[in-house]
Scaffold this motif. Structure first.
Motif, short mmCIF file in Angstrom:
data_model
loop_
_atom_site.label_atom_id
_atom_site.label_comp_id
_atom_site.label_asym_id
_atom_site.label_seq_id
_atom_site.Cartn_x
_atom_site.Cartn_y
_atom_site.Cartn_z
N ALA A 6 0.82 -1.23 -0.13
CA ALA A 6 -0.02 -0.03 0.02
C ALA A 6 0.76 1.20 -0.18
N GLU A 7 2.07 1.20 0.68
CA GLU A 7 2.86 2.31 0.87
C GLU A 7 3.46 2.56 -0.52
N ASN A 8 3.91 1.65 -1.30
CA ASN A 8 4.89 1.53 -2.48
C ASN A 8 3.89 1.98 -3.64
N ARG A 9 2.30 1.81 -3.58
CA ARG A 9 1.47 1.99 -4.59
C ARG A 9 1.66 3.41 -4.94
N PRO A 10 1.50 3.57 -6.59
CA PRO A 10 1.81 4.96 -6.99
C PRO A 10 0.57 5.93 -6.65
N VAL A 11 0.89 7.08 -6.32
CA VAL A 11 -0.12 8.26 -6.03
C VAL A 11 0.35 9.41 -6.92
N LEU A 88 3.32 11.67 -16.46
CA LEU A 88 4.74 11.53 -16.09
C LEU A 88 4.89 11.08 -14.68
N ARG A 89 3.72 10.96 -13.98
CA ARG A 89 3.80 10.03 -12.70
C ARG A 89 3.90 8.61 -12.81
N LYS A 90 4.95 7.98 -12.75
CA LYS A 90 5.11 6.59 -13.25
C LYS A 90 4.20 5.60 -12.70
N ASN A 91 3.97 4.78 -13.51
CA ASN A 91 3.00 3.65 -13.01
C ASN A 91 1.73 3.81 -12.34
N ILE A 92 1.20 5.37 -12.70
CA ILE A 92 0.02 5.68 -12.15
C ILE A 92 -1.12 5.15 -12.90
N ASN A 93 -2.24 4.83 -12.12
CA ASN A 93 -3.38 4.45 -12.79
C ASN A 93 -4.29 5.67 -13.30
N LEU A 94 -4.22 5.93 -14.76
CA LEU A 94 -4.79 7.36 -15.15
C LEU A 94 -6.17 7.50 -15.01
N LYS A 95 -6.87 6.26 -15.12
CA LYS A 95 -8.20 6.52 -14.97
C LYS A 95 -8.61 6.75 -13.67
N ILE A 96 -8.01 6.25 -12.69
CA ILE A 96 -8.34 6.70 -11.33
C ILE A 96 -8.10 8.18 -11.06
N TYR A 97 -6.62 8.46 -11.40
CA TYR A 97 -6.13 9.73 -11.24
C TYR A 97 -7.05 10.81 -11.87
N LEU A 98 -7.38 10.76 -12.98
CA LEU A 98 -7.94 11.80 -13.53
C LEU A 98 -9.79 11.46 -13.62
N GLY A 99 -10.10 10.39 -13.00
CA GLY A 99 -11.63 10.35 -12.88
C GLY A 99 -11.88 9.92 -14.46
N LEU A 100 -11.32 9.27 -15.24
CA LEU A 100 -11.72 8.71 -16.29
C LEU A 100 -12.54 7.67 -16.55
N ARG A 101 -13.53 7.57 -15.86
CA ARG A 101 -14.44 6.16 -15.51
C ARG A 101 -15.97 6.58 -15.57
N GLN A 102 -16.78 5.72 -16.04
CA GLN A 102 -18.19 6.00 -16.14
C GLN A 102 -18.72 5.89 -14.54
N ALA A 103 -19.68 6.75 -14.44
CA ALA A 103 -20.48 6.53 -13.10
C ALA A 103 -21.66 5.74 -13.61
N THR A 104 -22.79 5.24 -12.65
CA THR A 104 -23.65 4.44 -12.94
C THR A 104 -24.86 5.32 -13.56
N ILE A 105 -25.81 4.64 -14.09
CA ILE A 105 -27.14 5.27 -14.63
C ILE A 105 -27.71 6.16 -13.33
N LYS A 106 -27.46 5.36 -12.44
CA LYS A 106 -28.45 6.08 -11.01
C LYS A 106 -27.80 7.26 -10.73
N ASP A 107 -26.30 7.43 -10.83
CA ASP A 107 -25.62 8.54 -10.32
C ASP A 107 -25.97 9.66 -11.38
#
Length: 240
Positions: A6-11, A88-107
């Protein structure tokens, strides 16, 4: 997951790098818009050498066609620049970082209701205080020359750029700092409001409230796609 994993996970980038990169993006954005405005002015003056130059210079800030050209010419490049800074932030999950993911239809449904309530409340307050609609919006619609370009710029391109930068890159960088979620919502809303200097203080206050709503939607759903939609719908209703 172990503690060490957890500590080594890219942020995301920390607070100061995040603010620095954001400043670079905004400087590029406004710099490109100034360059486009200068080229536009040179072209218009060459075509109309007898034009009243003082009146022409004053009109540039409320010229809908120029606004369309400026946004279409600068926002896509600055959106790509924002994404590049995130990558440029190595090994980062870009979708989580920038919020590039779909919300639910309810949302989507729920937050569109919240947006409708926001619009109803702010419109009610505006009418109660007998405040006229923003002259800026009225003028850019009148001077758009080619309306589809204005709609593309204001309803599609600008919301994508501003949400990826403010509710994506900047939001997550601040949220992961000691300022936390509340600080992230407030600061992104404030900075987003400040760049809209074309409005008076009252409408900047209305915009700040919208920024709070968008920040809360980003926090609760993790989706910038949702905030882009809310932003676009709000802009659509504004130009209509």
């Amino acid at each position: 997951m172990s503690t060490s994993d957890a500590e080594n996970r890219p942020v995301p980038w920390g607070l100061w790098p995040t603010l620095g990169f954001t400043a670079i993006v905004l400087a590029t954005y406004f710099g490109m818009q100034v360059a486009i405005a200068i080229l536009y002015a040179i072209f218009q003056l060459a075509q109309n050498p007898n034009i009243d130059r003082e009146a022409f210079a004053k009109s540039l800030s409320i010229n809908g066609f120029l606004l369309s050209l400026s946004v279409i010419g600068s926002a896509p490049i600055c959106t790509a620049l924002t994404i590049w800074f995130a990558k440029l932030r190595k090994n980062i999950n870009l979708k989580i970082y920038l919020g590039l993911r779909q919300a639910t239809i309810k949302d989507y449904f729920l937050w569109l209701i919240f947006l409708a309530l926001y619009i109803a409340i702010t419109a009610g307050i505006t009418n109660l205080l007998k405040i006229s609609p923003s002259p800026f919006v009225t003028e850019i619609v009148k001077t758009a020359y080619f309306s589809p370009a204005l709609y593309l710029a204001i309803i599609v391109i600008a919301p994508i750029f501003e949400e990826v930068l403010f509710r994506g890159f900047l939001f997550e960088g601040i949220r992961r700092s000691r300022l936390g979620s509340i600080g992230s919502i407030l600061i992104t809303s404030l900075l987003w409001t400040i760049i809209h200097t074309q409005y008076d203080l009252y409408f900047m206050g209305v915009l700040f409230a919208l920024g709070i709503l968008l920040g809360m939607a980003r926090l609760k759903t993790g989706s910038v796609y949702l905030t882009i939609l809310l932003h676009s719908v709000n802009n659509l209703l504004a130009v209509l």
